[in-house]
Design an enzyme around this catalytic site. Structure first.
Site, short mmCIF file in Angstrom:
data_model
loop_
_atom_site.label_atom_id
_atom_site.label_comp_id
_atom_site.label_asym_id
_atom_site.label_seq_id
_atom_site.Cartn_x
_atom_site.Cartn_y
_atom_site.Cartn_z
N SER A 239 0.93 -0.89 -0.38
CA SER A 239 0.16 -0.25 -0.07
C SER A 239 1.18 1.05 0.30
O SER A 239 0.41 2.74 -0.32
CB SER A 239 -1.17 0.03 1.02
OG SER A 239 -1.66 -0.88 0.68
N LYS B 100 -0.21 3.41 -3.36
CA LYS B 100 -0.90 4.18 -2.95
C LYS B 100 -0.22 5.86 -3.35
O LYS B 100 -1.20 6.40 -3.87
CB LYS B 100 -1.80 4.48 -2.01
CG LYS B 100 -2.33 2.92 -2.20
CD LYS B 100 -3.53 2.11 -1.20
CE LYS B 100 -3.55 0.68 -0.93
NZ LYS B 100 -4.24 0.57 0.70
N TYR C 112 -4.00 -2.71 -10.09
CA TYR C 112 -3.88 -2.45 -8.52
C TYR C 112 -2.72 -3.55 -8.30
O TYR C 112 -1.46 -3.29 -6.90
CB TYR C 112 -5.54 -2.41 -8.61
CG TYR C 112 -5.34 -1.98 -6.86
CD1 TYR C 112 -4.70 -1.32 -5.93
CD2 TYR C 112 -5.17 -3.15 -5.62
CE1 TYR C 112 -4.64 -0.84 -4.43
CE2 TYR C 112 -5.07 -3.61 -4.69
CZ TYR C 112 -4.88 -2.33 -4.14
OH TYR C 112 -5.06 -2.39 -2.50
N TYR D 204 -5.33 3.35 8.03
CA TYR D 204 -5.92 3.12 8.31
C TYR D 204 -7.26 3.43 9.57
O TYR D 204 -6.40 4.62 10.25
CB TYR D 204 -6.51 1.57 7.90
CG TYR D 204 -6.21 0.98 6.40
CD1 TYR D 204 -5.94 1.51 5.37
CD2 TYR D 204 -4.60 1.03 6.58
CE1 TYR D 204 -4.95 1.42 4.44
CE2 TYR D 204 -4.02 0.29 5.31
CZ TYR D 204 -4.71 0.62 4.20
OH TYR D 204 -3.38 0.32 3.23
N VAL E 111 1.12 -3.73 3.56
CA VAL E 111 1.15 -5.15 4.32
C VAL E 111 2.53 -5.80 4.11
O VAL E 111 2.07 -6.31 4.88
CB VAL E 111 0.08 -5.69 4.20
CG1 VAL E 111 -1.26 -5.11 4.82
CG2 VAL E 111 -0.51 -5.85 2.41
#
Ligand code: GLN
Length: 309
Positions: free
Chosen positions: A65, A68, A192, A244, A262
Site C-alpha cells: 500500500s 498508493k 493495482y 487506516y 502490509v
C-alpha cells in the site's frame, strides 16, 4: 548534526529490535507469508542526497500500500482536481479492505489510501490507456524517484494477490455498480495488483519519497514532480489516512505523515527535512509494521522532527 542523526537511528533501531516477533506477517497474500519476520531495515534520505541506512535497508520487500502514495501523485498529475469526484479525503476509521462504508457512501471511497480509494485512483490514472502501459508508467516513476533502474515488479506477489483478490475485486465491482469506475474491473485490479507488488528496499523507498518532503520537487533531479500545494495535500492525506484505523495512533506517536503497507514497509515524510523508509514484516492489527512504527517513533522524537513544531 549528521552524527546526531546517525546516533538517533542506531538508538531507534535497538529499541525497535526489542519488538521483533510481536507482530504478525500478512498471510492473506500467500507470497507475503514466506517473508522472514525478523527483518528490520531503516533508511533516511536527506535533500542533499545523503542516505543513512541501518539493518536490512538494502533488501527489497513488497511495498504494497505504500504504492498508493505514488499512484495518487501520478493521478493528480494526470487528471488534476477532477480526481476528487471519484474519491474523498476523509479518514475512514475502518480497515483497509472494508466494504461496509462503500455501500453507505454510494460507491465513493472515503480516501485514496484505503483499498477502494486506491483502486478508484488507479482507475483515474489509467485514463483510457491500456493496463500494461500504466503499470509500466508506475514502475518507471518508481525507478526515477528511487534513482535506480533495478526496481522491479515481483510477479509472484502480483499473481498471488490476484489469485486471492476476491475482496479487492468485490470493492471494484461495487464501485462499478455505482458508476464510479471508468474501466473494466480486471483492467483496474490488474494494474493495482502490480503496483502493490513493486519490490523496493528501504534505501530506494526513502529516496523515492524525497519529493514529498521538498514541496513536490525532487531535490536530486531538480524536477517538480507535483505542484507544492499538491505535495502538502498528499502529506495531509498520509497524516490522516495513511494507517487506516490506526492513523490517529501513528500521528500521536510519530507526528509525521506516513504510509504503511502490509509487506511491512512504512514511508514517512518529514517536510523540509527528509524522507524515511522502514521495513519489518510483523504487523499490528491495522496492518502497520509494529517494529517499524517503534523505530519511527523513537527516531522522530530524538531528532525532534514533527509537523506540529
Ligand atoms: N495489496 C494489498 C491489498 O490490496 C495492500 C493492502 C495494504 O498494504 N494495506 O490487500
Amino acid at each position: 548534526m549528521t552524527n546526531d542523526l546517525r546516533h538517533h537511528i542506531d538508538e531507534a533501531m535497538t529499541l525497535a529490535a526489542a519488538h521483533l516477533g510481536q507482530g504478525r506477517v500478512a498471510d492473506y497474500i500467500p507470497a507475503l507469508a514466506k517473508v522472514d519476520p525478523d527483518k528490520l531495515g531503516f533508511a533516511l534520505a536527506l535533500p542533499d542526497g545523503t542516505l543513512h541506512t541501518s539493518g536490512d535497508a538494502d533488501e527489497a520487500f513488497s511495498i504494497q500500500s505504500v504504492s498508493k502514495i505514488f499512484t495518487l501523485a501520478l493521478a493528480l498529475r494526470r487528471v488534476g482536481s477532477d480526481l476528487w469526484t471519484s474519491v474523498g479525503r476523509e479518514p475512514s476509521g475502518s480497515a483497509f479492505n472494508s466494504v461496509v462504508q462503500l455501500e453507505s457512501e454510494h460507491g465513493i471511497p472515503r480516501n485514496p489510501l484505503i483499498n477502494a480509494g486506491a483502486i478508484a485512483t488507479t482507475d483515474r490514472l489509467i485514463d483510457g490507456r491500456g493496463g500494461d502501459a500504466v503499470a509500466e508508467e508506475i514502475l518507471n516513476f518508481m525507478r526515477a524517484r528511487a534513482g535506480d533502474d533495478h526496481v522491479e515488479i515481483d510477479f509472484d506477489v502480483a499473481l498471488s494477490e490476484s489469485e486471492t483478490g476476491a475482496r479487492n475485486r468485490s470493492l471494484a465491482h461495487f464501485m462499478d455498480a455505482f458508476d464510479n469506475l471508468k474501466h473494466p474491473v480486471e483492467t483496474v485490479v490488474g494494474v493495482y495488483f502490480r503496483q502493490c507488488a513493486i519490490a523496493m528496499s528501504c534505501r530506494q523507498l526513502a529516496r523515492a519519497g524525497l519529493f514529498l518532503a521538498m514541496e513536490g520537487r525532487d531535490p536530486l533531479t531538480g524536477e517538480q514532480i507535483v505542484e507544492a500545494h499538491r505535495a502538502r495535500r498528499i502529506n495531509a492525506i498520509m497524516m490522516l489516512c495513511g494507517h487506516y484505523d490506526n492513523s490517529g495512533e501513528f500521528a500521536f506517536r510519530v507526528g509525521l505523515p506516513g504510509k504503511s503497507g502490509v509487506g511491512g514497509g512504512i514511508l514517512c515524510i518529514a517536510p523540509g527535512q527528509g524522507s524515511i523508509a522502514v521495513w519489518s514484516p510483523g504487523l499490528n492489527e491495522a496492518g502497520t509494521s509494529l517494529a517499524g512504527a517503534v523505530a519511527l517513533e523513537h527516531f522522530a522524537y530524538a531528532a525532534g522532527w514533527s509537523v506540529f513544531d
